[in-house]
Design an enzyme around this catalytic site. Structure first.
Site, PDB file in Angstrom:
ATOM      1  N   GLY A   4     -35.317  46.760  54.482  1.00  0.00           N
ATOM      2  CA  GLY A   4     -34.794  45.533  54.079  1.00  0.00           C
ATOM      3  C   GLY A   4     -33.527  45.136  54.979  1.00  0.00           C
ATOM      4  O   GLY A   4     -32.702  46.062  55.323  1.00  0.00           O
ATOM      5  N   HIS A  56     -28.011  41.684  47.411  1.00  0.00           N
ATOM      6  CA  HIS A  56     -26.837  41.391  48.571  1.00  0.00           C
ATOM      7  C   HIS A  56     -26.669  39.505  48.363  1.00  0.00           C
ATOM      8  O   HIS A  56     -25.567  39.423  49.221  1.00  0.00           O
ATOM      9  CB  HIS A  56     -27.473  41.603  49.862  1.00  0.00           C
ATOM     10  CG  HIS A  56     -27.255  43.072  50.255  1.00  0.00           C
ATOM     11  ND1 HIS A  56     -25.962  43.414  50.535  1.00  0.00           N
ATOM     12  CD2 HIS A  56     -28.226  44.012  50.589  1.00  0.00           C
ATOM     13  CE1 HIS A  56     -26.032  44.854  51.144  1.00  0.00           C
ATOM     14  NE2 HIS A  56     -27.219  44.980  51.087  1.00  0.00           N
TER      15      HIS A  56
END
Length: 198
Positions: A48, A156
């Site tokens: 990812g 994130h």
């Protein structure tokens, strides 16, 4: 184009990312960014990559857990982690819902905390509502490793790193993880490190 991945300490990793409009998603610039992020994630390699990791505060992430990334895991490890192939996908402006249940711990790393891993508790199952690379609504349900990847990347987008969620006593370099902890149960790791269950 392979983009540089920013590392912990860069303020962009700590700021909440902003949502993208439909016009932005469909723009040439964002479509090229998605292609570049895909190439960057694969080159790293990683499962990812979120836009803040390449220096852009945008609510955009790419995910892919290809078969070749699982080659070093034993069948038992894959089963324990509920890890299966996840085709390439894009999530934009995601909303994450954690399913009820006890959190599950596994060692987790991050391309923006290069070279380090630690035990990180995550929900075993999640639901995600987001937009795809074309701006269409998508609803995902995921368990196991796919759920972990989604939680990691969506963190994130809110300025959170896996080190914020880790058990600091279990922090390990990649070589030491391979040397000491690969193939061991979480209970074994905790006992050896005198790290009581969290």
């Amino acid at each position: 184009m392979i983009l540089p991945i920013v590392q912990a300490g860069d303020p962009v990793l700590r700021a909440p990312a902003r949502p993208l409009s439909l016009d932005e998603i469909q723009s040439t610039a964002i479509q090229q960014l998605i292609a570049d992020m895909r190439e960057t994630m694969r080159a790293a390699p990683g499962v990812g990559l979120a836009a803040p990791q390449i220096g852009l505060g945008l609510q955009l992430a790419v995910i892919e857990d290809a078969l070749e990334y699982q080659a070093n895991a034993t069948p038992d490890e894959l089963a324990e982690r509920e890890r299966e192939v996840v085709p390439f996908s894009v999530i934009i402006n995601p909303v994450l819902t954690l399913e009820p249940g006890a959190p599950v711990e596994f060692f987790e790393g991050c391309l923006s905390v290069d070279g380090w891993m630690a035990l990180v508790p995550r929900a075993a199952a999640v639901r995600v509502e987001a937009l795809d690379e074309n701006g269409r609504d998508v609803r995902l349900t995921a368990r196991g490793w796919h759920a972990r990847i989604l939680q990691h990347e969506i963190d994130h987008l809110h300025g959170t790193l896996c080190v914020d969620r880790m058990d600091p006593r279990t922090l390990s370099s990649h070589p030491n993880y391979s040397k000491f902890w690969r193939g061991h149960t979480v209970a074994d790791v905790r006992a050896a490190l005198h790290a009581p269950p969290r």
